[in-house]
Design an enzyme around this catalytic site. Structure first.
Site, PDB file in Angstrom:
ATOM      1  N   ASP A   1      -8.315   5.848  -4.536  1.00 25.25           N
ATOM      2  CA  ASP A   1      -7.556   7.068  -4.841  1.00 25.25           C
ATOM      3  C   ASP A   1      -8.401   8.314  -4.564  1.00 25.25           C
ATOM      4  O   ASP A   1      -9.595   8.217  -4.282  1.00 25.25           O
ATOM      5  CB  ASP A   1      -7.062   7.041  -6.304  1.00 25.25           C
ATOM      6  CG  ASP A   1      -8.213   6.999  -7.313  1.00 25.25           C
ATOM      7  OD1 ASP A   1      -9.020   7.944  -7.332  1.00 25.25           O
ATOM      8  OD2 ASP A   1      -8.303   6.023  -8.089  1.00 25.25           O
TER       9      ASP A   1
ATOM     10  N   ARG B   1       1.246   1.816  -3.554  1.00 21.48           N
ATOM     11  CA  ARG B   1       0.035   2.342  -4.192  1.00 21.48           C
ATOM     12  C   ARG B   1      -0.138   3.825  -3.856  1.00 21.48           C
ATOM     13  O   ARG B   1      -0.582   4.607  -4.680  1.00 21.48           O
ATOM     14  CB  ARG B   1      -1.220   1.584  -3.711  1.00 21.48           C
ATOM     15  CG  ARG B   1      -1.236   0.085  -3.885  1.00 21.48           C
ATOM     16  CD  ARG B   1      -1.244  -0.397  -5.318  1.00 21.48           C
ATOM     17  NE  ARG B   1      -0.031  -0.129  -6.045  1.00 21.48           N
ATOM     18  CZ  ARG B   1       1.121  -0.768  -5.889  1.00 21.48           C
ATOM     19  NH1 ARG B   1       1.259  -1.706  -4.963  1.00 21.48           N
ATOM     20  NH2 ARG B   1       2.176  -0.476  -6.622  1.00 21.48           N
TER      21      ARG B   1
ATOM     22  N   TYR C   1       0.818  -1.219   0.000  1.00 22.47           N
ATOM     23  CA  TYR C   1       0.000   0.000   0.000  1.00 22.47           C
ATOM     24  C   TYR C   1       0.850   1.267   0.000  1.00 22.47           C
ATOM     25  O   TYR C   1       0.420   2.292  -0.510  1.00 22.47           O
ATOM     26  CB  TYR C   1      -1.014  -0.018   1.150  1.00 22.47           C
ATOM     27  CG  TYR C   1      -2.141  -0.981   0.870  1.00 22.47           C
ATOM     28  CD1 TYR C   1      -3.164  -0.648  -0.015  1.00 22.47           C
ATOM     29  CD2 TYR C   1      -2.153  -2.252   1.438  1.00 22.47           C
ATOM     30  CE1 TYR C   1      -4.179  -1.547  -0.306  1.00 22.47           C
ATOM     31  CE2 TYR C   1      -3.156  -3.161   1.156  1.00 22.47           C
ATOM     32  CZ  TYR C   1      -4.173  -2.794   0.277  1.00 22.47           C
ATOM     33  OH  TYR C   1      -5.169  -3.699  -0.019  1.00 22.47           O
TER      34      TYR C   1
ATOM     35  N   ASN D   1     -13.054   3.113  -5.753  1.00 24.97           N
ATOM     36  CA  ASN D   1     -11.611   3.387  -5.826  1.00 24.97           C
ATOM     37  C   ASN D   1     -11.088   3.963  -4.520  1.00 24.97           C
ATOM     38  O   ASN D   1     -11.781   4.704  -3.824  1.00 24.97           O
ATOM     39  CB  ASN D   1     -11.324   4.360  -6.970  1.00 24.97           C
ATOM     40  CG  ASN D   1     -11.760   3.795  -8.313  1.00 24.97           C
ATOM     41  OD1 ASN D   1     -11.904   2.594  -8.455  1.00 24.97           O
ATOM     42  ND2 ASN D   1     -11.983   4.656  -9.277  1.00 24.97           N
TER      43      ASN D   1
ATOM     44  N   GLY E   1     -16.901   2.637 -15.521  1.00 21.76           N
ATOM     45  CA  GLY E   1     -15.640   1.913 -15.315  1.00 21.76           C
ATOM     46  C   GLY E   1     -15.664   0.859 -14.241  1.00 21.76           C
ATOM     47  O   GLY E   1     -14.682   0.656 -13.534  1.00 21.76           O
ATOM     48  N   THR E   2     -16.799   0.164 -14.112  1.00 21.74           N
ATOM     49  CA  THR E   2     -16.837  -0.939 -13.152  1.00 21.74           C
ATOM     50  C   THR E   2     -17.480  -2.147 -13.814  1.00 21.74           C
ATOM     51  O   THR E   2     -18.431  -2.016 -14.577  1.00 21.74           O
ATOM     52  CB  THR E   2     -17.595  -0.578 -11.850  1.00 21.74           C
ATOM     53  OG1 THR E   2     -17.775  -1.771 -11.074  1.00 21.74           O
ATOM     54  CG2 THR E   2     -18.942   0.063 -12.099  1.00 21.74           C
ATOM     55  N   SER E   3     -16.949  -3.317 -13.515  1.00 18.60           N
ATOM     56  CA  SER E   3     -17.443  -4.559 -14.127  1.00 18.60           C
ATOM     57  C   SER E   3     -18.756  -5.027 -13.503  1.00 18.60           C
ATOM     58  O   SER E   3     -19.377  -5.964 -13.991  1.00 18.60           O
ATOM     59  CB  SER E   3     -16.390  -5.653 -13.952  1.00 18.60           C
ATOM     60  OG  SER E   3     -16.203  -5.883 -12.561  1.00 18.60           O
TER      61      SER E   3
ATOM     62  N   HIS F   1     -14.693   1.517  -0.479  1.00 21.36           N
ATOM     63  CA  HIS F   1     -13.645   0.557  -0.094  1.00 21.36           C
ATOM     64  C   HIS F   1     -12.463   1.199   0.624  1.00 21.36           C
ATOM     65  O   HIS F   1     -11.391   0.604   0.692  1.00 21.36           O
ATOM     66  CB  HIS F   1     -13.180  -0.216  -1.336  1.00 21.36           C
ATOM     67  CG  HIS F   1     -14.271  -1.037  -1.953  1.00 21.36           C
ATOM     68  ND1 HIS F   1     -14.312  -1.368  -3.281  1.00 21.36           N
ATOM     69  CD2 HIS F   1     -15.384  -1.585  -1.383  1.00 21.36           C
ATOM     70  CE1 HIS F   1     -15.408  -2.087  -3.519  1.00 21.36           C
ATOM     71  NE2 HIS F   1     -16.070  -2.234  -2.385  1.00 21.36           N
TER      72      HIS F   1
END
Length: 225
Positions: free
Chosen positions: A90, A57, A54, A88, A170-172, A105
């Site tokens: 970020d 990241r 992390y 996300n 942008g998410t599955s 998250h």
């Protein structure tokens, strides 16, 4: 009153800023097995590895810049009450100018006590083994790992229930419970889905699919709205 526009975003919106999507097809994240670095079991087994992962990241996010998808959503605040729910970790939505962002998250620039999740602090540098919170607990990333409760979910559901327009970018729609937010969109509410590869959307409502990367997809959304 401005109409309420609720947006659910995933890794695809940050991909064009150079941040790798959370889980590539091989089940790895930046070359690591996701369960080694994103589960309570992985943390107990090797906290040093998790912290290093992390820390890396965090440096990636610091170096990344918001893209036109992030700034485009912020622009929509002129006409709409925009509420962003992101998967996300970020801060590119915030840096892109969005004023209401809910992180399902967790957040890379926050850390918390491993023994009390209410003890949360800001962090922009590295977290090391031996860095402790006020209660004496080892500090860990303020990230929701596999097998942990998504505590922001209740608040996210409330946002979706009040939506006049719902947008997915942008998410599955494979990660639960986040993907279940679609179930709370009221039947009359229009849904816009932006992705390079449109995921399956199960809903009785009206769905507009924009099969494009996030930046060009948001540009099209702006012209439609």
């Amino acid at each position: 009153m401005k109409p309420r526009l609720v947006v659910l975003t995933g890794a695809g919106i940050s991909a064009e800023s150079g941040l790798r999507t959370f889980r590539d097809s091989d089940g790895l994240w930046e070359g690591y097995d996701v369960y080694e670095v994103a589960s309570p079991k992985g943390w107990v087994k090797n906290p040093g590895l998790v912290l290093d992962f992390y820390n890396g990241r965090r440096q990636d996010v610091k170096a990344a810049m918001p893209n036109e998808a992030h700034t485009g959503l912020a622009k929509l605040e002129e006409k709409y009450d925009v509420r962003i729910i992101t998967q996300n970790i970020d801060d590119l939505h915030e840096r892109g100018g969005s004023s209401r962002v809910l992180h399902l998250h967790g957040e890379i620039f926050k850390m918390r006590s491993a023994t009390n999740e209410q003890l949360v602090y800001d962090i922009y540098e590295d977290i090391r083994l031996g860095d402790i919170a006020a209660d004496g607990g080892q500090l860990r990333p303020h990230i929701v790992w596999f097998g942990e409760d998504v505590t922001m979910m209740k608040q996210a559901v409330m946002e979706v229930l009040w939506a006049d327009i719902f947008v997915v970018i942008g998410t599955s729609l494979q990660v639960y419970p986040a993907a279940s937010l679609l179930d709370y969109v009221k039947p009359h509410v229009p849904i816009y889905v932006i992705d390079k590869k449109i995921p399956e959307v199960e809903t009785s409502g009206k769905v507009v699919c924009i099969e494009k990367p996030a930046t060009s997809g948001v540009a099209e959304l702006l012209s439609l709205l």
